[in-house]
Design a protein around this motif. Structure first.
Motif, PDB file in Angstrom:
ATOM      1  N   ASP A 169      12.681   2.490   9.310  1.00  0.00           N
ATOM      2  CA  ASP A 169      13.529   1.639   8.472  1.00  0.00           C
ATOM      3  C   ASP A 169      12.871   1.381   7.123  1.00  0.00           C
ATOM      4  O   ASP A 169      11.753   1.849   6.848  1.00  0.00           O
ATOM      5  CB  ASP A 169      13.828   0.299   9.171  1.00  0.00           C
ATOM      6  CG  ASP A 169      12.557  -0.369   9.694  1.00  0.00           C
ATOM      7  OD1 ASP A 169      11.538  -0.361   8.965  1.00  0.00           O
ATOM      8  OD2 ASP A 169      12.576  -0.886  10.826  1.00  0.00           O
ATOM      9  N   THR A 170      13.565   0.632   6.270  1.00  0.00           N
ATOM     10  CA  THR A 170      13.089   0.359   4.911  1.00  0.00           C
ATOM     11  C   THR A 170      11.784  -0.423   4.911  1.00  0.00           C
ATOM     12  O   THR A 170      10.903  -0.183   4.077  1.00  0.00           O
ATOM     13  CB  THR A 170      14.157  -0.439   4.127  1.00  0.00           C
ATOM     14  OG1 THR A 170      15.374   0.297   4.132  1.00  0.00           O
ATOM     15  CG2 THR A 170      13.714  -0.661   2.687  1.00  0.00           C
ATOM     16  N   LEU A 171      11.653  -1.357   5.847  1.00  0.00           N
ATOM     17  CA  LEU A 171      10.438  -2.171   5.927  1.00  0.00           C
ATOM     18  C   LEU A 171       9.206  -1.299   6.143  1.00  0.00           C
ATOM     19  O   LEU A 171       8.190  -1.465   5.469  1.00  0.00           O
ATOM     20  CB  LEU A 171      10.565  -3.197   7.053  1.00  0.00           C
ATOM     21  CG  LEU A 171       9.394  -4.182   7.199  1.00  0.00           C
ATOM     22  CD1 LEU A 171       9.308  -5.076   5.964  1.00  0.00           C
ATOM     23  CD2 LEU A 171       9.543  -5.020   8.460  1.00  0.00           C
ATOM     24  N   PHE A 173       9.063   1.864   5.497  1.00  0.00           N
ATOM     25  CA  PHE A 173       8.938   2.740   4.326  1.00  0.00           C
ATOM     26  C   PHE A 173       8.141   2.034   3.227  1.00  0.00           C
ATOM     27  O   PHE A 173       7.333   2.651   2.535  1.00  0.00           O
ATOM     28  CB  PHE A 173      10.324   3.123   3.814  1.00  0.00           C
ATOM     29  CG  PHE A 173      10.306   4.032   2.615  1.00  0.00           C
ATOM     30  CD1 PHE A 173       9.965   5.368   2.737  1.00  0.00           C
ATOM     31  CD2 PHE A 173      10.612   3.546   1.348  1.00  0.00           C
ATOM     32  CE1 PHE A 173       9.943   6.209   1.633  1.00  0.00           C
ATOM     33  CE2 PHE A 173      10.592   4.381   0.236  1.00  0.00           C
ATOM     34  CZ  PHE A 173      10.264   5.719   0.385  1.00  0.00           C
ATOM     35  N   LEU A 174       8.340   0.742   3.083  1.00  0.00           N
ATOM     36  CA  LEU A 174       7.644  -0.023   2.047  1.00  0.00           C
ATOM     37  C   LEU A 174       6.206  -0.356   2.430  1.00  0.00           C
ATOM     38  O   LEU A 174       5.312  -0.348   1.578  1.00  0.00           O
ATOM     39  CB  LEU A 174       8.400  -1.318   1.746  1.00  0.00           C
ATOM     40  CG  LEU A 174       9.762  -1.178   1.051  1.00  0.00           C
ATOM     41  CD1 LEU A 174      10.440  -2.527   0.938  1.00  0.00           C
ATOM     42  CD2 LEU A 174       9.587  -0.543  -0.328  1.00  0.00           C
TER      43      LEU A 174
END
Length: 270
Positions: A169-171, A173-174
């Protein structure tokens, strides 16, 4: 030692924990059985691969070229020795890196405005970081590689797709998902390697740090470190198709510690 390894075919060390140190039929191999079939041994010295040794050799060459106090005869001898060592790594990325190093060194030596070199470095860095997402450019590079019989180049980016698919997910990815090549899938792009393990935010910090150190190395007009600047230029170049983060972070840290532009100006003025 690396030259000895390549010339004699003797790895000296146990090859099992090392990366692919054999070169057979145009491809990398970690299978010791290929040695009996005619495979060559890459020079790797006391490092884990020919790539790491090659980066170290170019870095050492850069230090030597920037030492104005070193006798020209010694420089020629060292240059030839480093050149043989670089060839003995049998690593295409090292060859490409060395050619780019020489070209950038020539540009910096001929006093090309640092602003132009900085912009060139920035553009190459952006392409290197975003290469995975630049599908048209990537397709072109893979086609060129296949035409010159570098069939393993495209496979690198197939593995990168697998790596990116494992980021849920984006979390993550960051901030990273602690995915490394130790998980069994090679990660042959420096930016993707950082993103997969530590996340996009950390990757941006690393890139900004490299840009800052590169800029400070070539900005001093009175005593520009041309060779070291040319070496730092290689991070985005070699990092596009290999994970070279650790090697270049160590080198950049050493350059940052010992490169003091203000001190050079004082010496010049005195």
């Amino acid at each position: 030692m690396g030259i000895f390894q390549h010339v004699t075919g003797n790895t000296i060390f146990d090859p099992q924990p090392l990366n692919a140190i054999y070169f057979f039929n145009g491809m990398s191999s970690s299978n010791i059985a290929d040695l009996g079939l005619g495979a060559s041994v890459r020079a790797f010295g006391t490092f884990d691969s020919g790539l790491t040794l090659g980066i170290f050799l170019i870095f050492s060459l850069a230090i030597m070229l920037d030492l104005s106090s070193l006798n020209i005869v010694f420089k020629i001898v060292f240059f030839i020795t480093y050149l043989i060592g670089i060839y003995s790594t049998l690593t295409r990325n090292v060859y490409i890196g060395f050619i780019v190093f020489i070209l950038v060194y020539i540009l910096l030596t001929f006093d090309i405005k640092s602003l132009y070199i900085k912009w060139l470095y920035f553009i190459v860095t952006v392409i290197s970081v975003a290469l995975f997402w630049l599908t048209n450019l990537l397709y072109l590079l893979v086609s060129v590689a296949n035409n010159v019989n570098i069939t393993t180049f495209g496979a690198r980016f197939i593995f990168l797709k697998q790596i990116m698919a494992e980021i849920p997910d984006t979390l993550h990815f960051l901030f990273g998902n602690n995915i490394t090549s130790a998980n069994g899938i090679p990660i042959d792009n420096s930016a993707i390697a950082i993103i997969a393990q530590f996340g996009l935010i950390f990757a941006i910090l690393v890139v900004l740090l490299q840009i800052s150190i590169f800029n400070s190395t070539i900005s001093n007009k009175l005593k520009r470190k041309s060779a070291l600047g040319a070496f730092l230029f290689l991070f985005p170049v070699m990092g596009a198709s290999n994970n070279v983060v650790q090697s270049f972070l160590v080198a950049a840290a050493l350059i940052s510690l010992f490169n003091d532009p203000d001190q050079e100006v004082k010496k010049y003025n005195s």
